[in-house]
Each structure stands twice: as C-alpha cells, then as structure tokens.
Design an enzyme around this catalytic site. Structure first.
Site, short mmCIF file in Angstrom:
data_model
loop_
_atom_site.label_atom_id
_atom_site.label_comp_id
_atom_site.label_asym_id
_atom_site.label_seq_id
_atom_site.Cartn_x
_atom_site.Cartn_y
_atom_site.Cartn_z
N LYS A 134 0.83 -1.20 0.00
CA LYS A 134 0.00 0.00 0.00
C LYS A 134 0.87 1.25 0.00
CE LYS A 134 -3.71 1.99 2.91
NZ LYS A 134 -4.52 1.72 4.13
N SER A 172 -9.46 -0.81 7.66
CA SER A 172 -8.99 -0.62 6.29
C SER A 172 -8.31 -1.82 5.66
CB SER A 172 -8.05 0.59 6.22
OG SER A 172 -8.79 1.78 6.33
N SER A 218 -9.24 1.54 3.31
CA SER A 218 -8.41 2.36 2.43
C SER A 218 -7.33 1.55 1.71
CB SER A 218 -7.76 3.48 3.23
OG SER A 218 -6.91 2.95 4.24
#
Length: 380
Positions: free
Chosen positions: A31, A132, A108
């Site tokens: 990420k 997330s 996210s």
C-alpha cells in the site's frame, strides 16, 4: 495481465528478496502508505507525494517479507491518507473489485485487496486503523489480518491515528496468510493456546443487513457487546481517531491546503474541529470498552461478528447509503481498534454473488492463535 487498477499509476516499484525463508516463491504488493526504499510514499494524495523524498529504507514490514524470500511487485492505490473505507481515489482512480466489478473494492487498502483477489500477487500489505484491511478483504473475498496493536512496527508508515494504526496483511489462502503473518510478527511462538471457545456478538450481527447476517455462521455462545450504546462506541471512535488525525496531519493540512477529493475533504475538516474537551470526555469510555473486551477474550477465546454490514457497496451508491454503511461498519470494525486486539476477516460466505467476510477477534497478543485458527478453519 489486467492489473484491475490496483497499482499506483506510473509506478514501477519492485524489489527482489534479500534472503530466503518461509515466503520463498511468493510475491507481494505494498500500500502506498508504507515505505519502499528508493520510492516516494505518496499516501494517495499528489500534494503529499510532491512534498516527499524517496524513502531511504524499507519499512520494517516490507523488509521482513523480503528477508524471508518474498518478491515485491508493486505499490498499490490507497484512499487519500487512509481516510475512507470505500476504496475510491479522486486522483488515481478506483481499483476494480474482481469479484463484483459493479461494486466498490473497499478501502483504504483498496489496491492491496484487489491485487490479491485478482491473483496479481500472493500477499499484500495494507494498514488497518478502523477496518482498512478487514473491509476490503470482505468486499473482495480474501483473507485480511489486523495484528495486535504494536506487534508489527509502524516505522516507515505514514501516521494517521497512531493508537489505532496497524500494518495488516491480505492473502488468498490461509496457509500463506499464516506464514506471512508469523514473519511480520517475527514470532517464535510454536504452541499458542488454541482458540476453542467462540462467542458470537448478537448485537453486532444486528447491525448487519438481515440477509447478510443470515448467510454468515453464528458460532459459539451468544453475548452482547454494545448494551444498546452502539452510538456511543461509534462517537468515541470518531472523536479519538479524529483527534489523532489532527495531531498527525493537521499542521501539514493547514500549511499546504492540499487538494482532497470531494468525499475526503469534509472528513479532514471534521477531524480538525475536534476539541480537547471532547477527547477528555471519550477517553475514559475507550478505556472501559477495551477493558470489557480484554476481559472477555482470555487465551483460547475469540469473538465472532460480521466483517461488514453487507456485501460491497455499489459503485453508484448515494450519500445516504454510504452514511448508513459507515454508521454500522465502524461500530463493527472499531471493536478491535479500541482495545488494540488482533482481528481476522475470513472469506466465508456470499450474498447475491458477492463475498461476505466473517471477523474473528482474539485477545491481546493472541495473533498466532488467530492465524492458526484460520488455517484450521480452511482445512475443516
């Protein structure tokens, strides 16, 4: 190969293993909130990215996977500075949910979940503050692991709400999840107390859509967690998370006035408006919530609840639908965050052809038992 929009546009972020170990032959993605040496950590926002220099070293989580034989194959899209559970990014696009292309991937850590679900990589790193990792894992039909707070170092990760922040992990199968999870934990525990006693949170299931709740297993003994105070648990999370976001990012926002997407800007404005009086009021509530959960979840015990209120939201879902989703989802996901507990989303069900995750929350430090439970469940 179709990358499903999982990877950061224009990025060529790759690294070969630095050692050999339990992850030999596996690949992973990271990420864009987590440092990879030689690459800018952009945080999903171009103004943040423009102010950063390439990272001097790998984040601890990245270094551990590389040292154990895994190959890094890309940086993945994140919602802006992690402030969303939807998976959309106004600047870089919305990764395509491989299981339900007409629905959101969840955020996210959207790109990381999609990269694993699409078979682009075996594993992916995300972050989980308020769900997330667990939400996109549920939406995309993969395993998602949030470790106990503090078990995996956060150095080299953009801070968001530090007392809730964790580095999490996605995988398509339980064996890979367990192997990579133990690497991240640097675990030497060989015989964790096995999880043999389960509790299902009746009031947590009541927050889910009835059709979704009916599709998920209700395992173990019935308990209640919220005692009718779901709104308080949610407000406690909103205030305390928001105050930490303000402390972490408020000065940068005030100085830079960054361009945020239309859905993200109001969330930061809300966080910046939180007062010290609000924090003082809600901190004792969090302490009580944490004590209650920790007392329930002794070694060998775990709490079962839906990972999300239902399947992935439609791409064109409107504001009221998204608001209702957040009110229920954050009640469910903040349980682990309030108490710093390890949690795991298992891809156990479907509704209307879309995945549904079941979450298992264990006691503090019982991460290895939780990973072993995932493997045992997959083999059963």
């Amino acid at each position: 190969m179709h990358d499903y929009g999982a990877y950061l546009p224009g990025s060529d972020c790759r690294a070969e293993p630095t050692g050999c170990g339990a992850l030999h032959g596996l690949s992973f993605a990271v990420k864009d909130l987590i440092d990879v040496a030689g690459h800018v950590t952009g945080g999903g926002n171009p103004d943040w990215a423009a102010a950063q220099s390439p990272a001097a070293s790998h984040a601890a989580a990245v270094a551990r996977l590389l040292a154990n034989g895994a190959r890094l194959r890309g940086k993945t899209i994140t919602d802006e500075l992690a402030f969303s559970l939807e998976g959309e990014n106004a600047h870089y696009g919305t990764p395509l949910n491989p299981r339900c292309p007409d629905r959101l991937p969840g955020g996210s850590s959207s790109g990381s979940a999609v990269a694993v679900a699409a078979g682009l990589v075996d594993l992916a790193l995300g972050t989980d503050t308020g769900g997330s990792v667990r939400v996109p894992a549920s939406f995309c039909g993969v395993y998602g692991f949030r470790p106990s707070h503090g078990r995996v170092p956060m150095d080299g990760v953009i801070p968001f709400a530090p007392s809730y922040d964790t580095v999490g992990l996605f995988a398509r199968n339980a064996r890979h999840l367990a192997a990579a999870g133990r690497v991240l934990l640097q675990s030497e525990m060989t015989n964790p107390v096995p999880i043999t006693r389960l509790y299902h949170a009746v009031d947590a299931y009541a927050l889910a859509d009835p059709a979704a709740a009916a599709m998920l297993p209700w395992l173990g003994e019935a308990v209640t967690i919220f005692d009718g105070q779901e709104a308080d648990w949610l407000e406690c999370y909103r205030v305390l998370q928001g105050a930490e976001i303000k402390a972490s990012l408020g000065d940068w926002i005030a100085e830079t006035k960054p361009r945020f997407g239309a859905g993200i800007a109001p969330r930061f404005a809300d966080a910046l408006a939180i007062s010290t009086e609000q924090v003082g009021y809600w901190q004792p509530h969090r302490a009580r919530y944490a004590a209650r959960l920790q007392a329930l979840l002794q070694p060998g015990c775990a709490l079962v609840l839906p990972s999300t209120p239902g399947p992935a939201l439609a791409l064109n879902s409107d504001g009221p639908a998204r608001g209702a989703f957040y009110r229920a989802a954050l009640c469910l996901t903040s349980l682990a965050g309030h108490a710093g507990l390890p949690a795991l989303s298992l891809p156990l069900a479907e509704l209307a052809g879309c995945p549904l995750g079941l979450s298992i929350i264990a006691g503090p430090g019982q991460d290895e038992a939780l990973l072993a439970f995932a493997v045992a469940q997959a083999l059963s």
